[in-house]
Design a protein around this motif. Structure first.
Motif, PDB file in Angstrom:
ATOM      1  N   LYS A   1       0.799  -1.193  -0.059  1.00 51.43           N
ATOM      2  CA  LYS A   1       0.141   0.005   0.026  1.00 51.43           C
ATOM      3  C   LYS A   1       0.987   1.181   0.041  1.00 51.43           C
ATOM      4  N   ASP A   2       2.048   1.288   0.617  1.00 49.64           N
ATOM      5  CA  ASP A   2       2.912   2.360   0.745  1.00 49.64           C
ATOM      6  C   ASP A   2       3.569   2.716  -0.460  1.00 49.64           C
ATOM      7  N   GLY A   3       3.727   1.548  -1.454  1.00 47.79           N
ATOM      8  CA  GLY A   3       4.342   1.674  -2.589  1.00 47.79           C
ATOM      9  C   GLY A   3       3.796   1.884  -3.592  1.00 47.79           C
ATOM     10  N   GLU A   4       2.279   2.352  -3.417  1.00 49.48           N
ATOM     11  CA  GLU A   4       1.509   2.415  -4.618  1.00 49.48           C
ATOM     12  C   GLU A   4       1.471   4.190  -5.042  1.00 49.48           C
ATOM     13  N   ILE A   5       2.770   4.178  -5.683  1.00 48.67           N
ATOM     14  CA  ILE A   5       3.051   5.576  -5.933  1.00 48.67           C
ATOM     15  C   ILE A   5       3.295   5.511  -7.523  1.00 48.67           C
ATOM     16  N   LEU A   6       2.607   6.554  -8.391  1.00 49.33           N
ATOM     17  CA  LEU A   6       2.777   6.656  -9.693  1.00 49.33           C
ATOM     18  C   LEU A   6       3.167   8.253  -9.984  1.00 49.33           C
ATOM     19  N   GLU A   7       4.352   8.329 -10.465  1.00 50.90           N
ATOM     20  CA  GLU A   7       4.648   9.806 -11.136  1.00 50.90           C
ATOM     21  C   GLU A   7       4.693   9.890 -12.547  1.00 50.90           C
ATOM     22  N   THR A   8       3.928  10.731 -13.206  1.00 47.95           N
ATOM     23  CA  THR A   8       3.530  10.671 -14.517  1.00 47.95           C
ATOM     24  C   THR A   8       4.151  12.141 -15.032  1.00 47.95           C
ATOM     25  N   LEU A   9       5.146  12.215 -15.991  1.00 48.17           N
ATOM     26  CA  LEU A   9       5.542  13.093 -16.741  1.00 48.17           C
ATOM     27  C   LEU A   9       5.131  13.494 -17.828  1.00 48.17           C
ATOM     28  N   ILE A  10       4.523  14.428 -18.192  1.00 50.84           N
ATOM     29  CA  ILE A  10       3.899  14.969 -19.611  1.00 50.84           C
ATOM     30  C   ILE A  10       4.331  15.882 -19.963  1.00 50.84           C
ATOM     31  N   ILE A  11       4.641  15.758 -21.520  1.00 52.28           N
ATOM     32  CA  ILE A  11       5.288  17.150 -22.365  1.00 52.28           C
ATOM     33  C   ILE A  11       4.002  17.257 -23.388  1.00 52.28           C
ATOM     34  N   GLN A  12       3.436  18.305 -23.190  1.00 53.04           N
ATOM     35  CA  GLN A  12       2.302  18.555 -23.965  1.00 53.04           C
ATOM     36  C   GLN A  12       2.144  20.069 -24.347  1.00 53.04           C
ATOM     37  N   ASN A  13       1.713  20.712 -25.538  1.00 49.44           N
ATOM     38  CA  ASN A  13       1.352  21.932 -25.660  1.00 49.44           C
ATOM     39  C   ASN A  13       2.370  22.875 -25.028  1.00 49.44           C
ATOM     40  N   SER A  14       3.616  22.904 -25.105  1.00 50.88           N
ATOM     41  CA  SER A  14       4.746  23.632 -24.798  1.00 50.88           C
ATOM     42  C   SER A  14       4.634  23.722 -23.142  1.00 50.88           C
ATOM     43  N   GLU A  15       3.914  22.720 -22.449  1.00 47.53           N
ATOM     44  CA  GLU A  15       4.197  22.672 -21.036  1.00 47.53           C
ATOM     45  C   GLU A  15       4.564  21.434 -20.691  1.00 47.53           C
ATOM     46  N   ILE A  16       5.138  21.257 -19.338  1.00 47.73           N
ATOM     47  CA  ILE A  16       5.675  20.084 -19.044  1.00 47.73           C
ATOM     48  C   ILE A  16       4.654  19.806 -17.545  1.00 47.73           C
ATOM     49  N   HIS A  17       4.061  18.775 -17.448  1.00 49.99           N
ATOM     50  CA  HIS A  17       3.360  18.570 -16.382  1.00 49.99           C
ATOM     51  C   HIS A  17       3.732  17.494 -15.524  1.00 49.99           C
ATOM     52  N   LEU A  18       3.866  17.341 -14.166  1.00 46.11           N
ATOM     53  CA  LEU A  18       4.187  16.319 -13.383  1.00 46.11           C
ATOM     54  C   LEU A  18       3.117  16.006 -12.501  1.00 46.11           C
ATOM     55  N   LEU A  19       2.515  14.824 -12.467  1.00 46.55           N
ATOM     56  CA  LEU A  19       1.271  14.311 -11.593  1.00 46.55           C
ATOM     57  C   LEU A  19       1.990  13.416 -10.642  1.00 46.55           C
ATOM     58  N   ARG A  20       1.994  13.559  -9.361  1.00 45.72           N
ATOM     59  CA  ARG A  20       2.320  12.397  -8.519  1.00 45.72           C
ATOM     60  C   ARG A  20       1.007  11.866  -7.747  1.00 45.72           C
ATOM     61  N   GLN A  21       0.591  10.675  -7.852  1.00 47.59           N
ATOM     62  CA  GLN A  21      -0.424   9.828  -7.460  1.00 47.59           C
ATOM     63  C   GLN A  21      -0.175   8.922  -6.430  1.00 47.59           C
ATOM     64  N   SER A  22      -0.545   9.046  -4.906  1.00 49.42           N
ATOM     65  CA  SER A  22      -0.334   8.152  -4.165  1.00 49.42           C
ATOM     66  C   SER A  22      -1.483   7.598  -3.172  1.00 49.42           C
ATOM     67  N   ALA A  23      -1.402   6.408  -2.722  1.00 52.40           N
ATOM     68  CA  ALA A  23      -2.437   6.184  -1.983  1.00 52.40           C
ATOM     69  C   ALA A  23      -2.705   6.829  -0.640  1.00 52.40           C
ATOM     70  N   LYS A  24      -1.676   7.119  -0.068  1.00 54.98           N
ATOM     71  CA  LYS A  24      -1.550   7.897   1.323  1.00 54.98           C
ATOM     72  C   LYS A  24      -1.816   9.454   1.208  1.00 54.98           C
ATOM     73  N   ALA A  25      -1.866   9.883   0.125  1.00 55.17           N
ATOM     74  CA  ALA A  25      -1.595  11.235   0.095  1.00 55.17           C
ATOM     75  C   ALA A  25      -2.535  11.983  -1.250  1.00 55.17           C
ATOM     76  N   PRO A  26      -2.968  13.034  -1.178  1.00 56.64           N
ATOM     77  CA  PRO A  26      -3.692  13.701  -2.085  1.00 56.64           C
ATOM     78  C   PRO A  26      -2.724  13.794  -3.534  1.00 56.64           C
ATOM     79  N   ASP A  27      -3.426  13.842  -4.626  1.00 60.30           N
ATOM     80  CA  ASP A  27      -2.485  14.053  -6.057  1.00 60.30           C
ATOM     81  C   ASP A  27      -1.930  15.227  -5.858  1.00 60.30           C
ATOM     82  N   ALA A  28      -0.380  15.278  -6.022  1.00 55.26           N
ATOM     83  CA  ALA A  28       0.219  16.782  -6.186  1.00 55.26           C
ATOM     84  C   ALA A  28       0.455  16.803  -7.874  1.00 55.26           C
TER      85      ALA A  28
END
Length: 174
Positions: free
Chosen positions: A85-112
Motif C-alpha cells: 500500500k505504501d508503494g502505490e506511487i505513480l509519477e507521470t511526467l507529460i510534455i504537451q502543448n509547450s508545457e511540462i506537467h508532473l502528477l504524483r499519485q499516491s494512496a497515502k496522500a492527495p494528488d500533487a
C-alpha cells in the motif's frame, strides 16, 4: 528500471506531431516481491513451520505454540500488505502543448500537480543535501519539485541524464 517513456519524444521535430502528449514518462517504486511471490512465500513458510509441528500433533504443546504461529503469520501478512500500500506511487511526467506537467499519485496522500512552460523548466541533480543522495528536481513556475525520490541512486542519475537530454529537445517542437 522502474520508469519508462510511455510515449518517447519523436526524433524529428519536423515530423507531424502526434495527437495527445508529445512525450510521457511513468515512474514507480521498485517491487522486489510481486503478489505471486508473496503467496508463494507464505505457502512455503507455512509448510516449513508446520513440518516440525507435526511431531507435536495431538499434544498440549501444539496448543501452546499455535497462538504465536498465528500471530507471526498475521503480522507478516499485515506488514507486507502495508508495504504494498505504501508503494502505490505513480509519477507521470507529460510534455504537451509547450508545457511540462508532473502528477504524483499516491494512496497515502492527495494528488500533487506541477506544471511549467517546457522552455523554462530546469532539471537539477543534488549530489548532497537532499533527503536522498543524487536528489533530482524540476524547477520552474516559481516552484522546485522532486521527481523519482523513490528510485535507487543509480536510477536517479540515469533519470537526470535522460531529462537533461529530453527537455531541451522538447523546446524544438513548439
Amino acid at each position: 528500471m522502474p520508469y519508462e517513456w510511455v510515449t518517447p519524444l519523436p526524433a524529428d521535430p519536423t515530423a507531424p506531431r502526434p495527437k495527445g502528449p508529445l512525450a510521457e514518462m511513468h515512474l514507480w517504486p521498485y517491487r522486489s516481491l510481486p503478489r505471486r511471490g508473496f503467496a508463494a512465500f507464505l505457502g512455503i513458510t507455512a509448510a516449513l513451520v508446520f513440518l516440525p509441528l507435526s511431531a507435536v500433533l495431538g499434544s498440549a504443546v501444539l496448543w501452546g505454540l499455535l497462538p504465536f504461529i498465528v500471530i507471526a503469520f498475521g503480522l507478516t501478512w499485515y506488514l507486507i500488505e502495508r508495504s504494498y500500500k505504501d508503494g502505490e506511487i505513480l509519477e507521470t511526467l507529460i510534455i504537451q502543448n509547450s508545457e511540462i506537467h508532473l502528477l504524483r499519485q499516491s494512496a497515502k496522500a492527495p494528488d500533487a500537480k506541477w506544471r511549467c512552460n517546457v522552455y523554462w523548466a530546469q532539471v537539477s541533480l543534488h549530489p548532497r543535501g537532499g533527503p536522498v543522495p543524487n536528489y533530482v528536481t524540476l524547477k520552474g513556475n516559481g516552484r522546485e519539485v522532486e521527481i523519482g525520490a523513490f528510485l535507487s541512486e543509480e536510477e536517479r542519475k540515469a533519470l537526470y541524464d535522460e531529462l537533461l537530454l529530453t527537455l531541451p529537445r522538447a523546446t524544438h517542437f513548439y
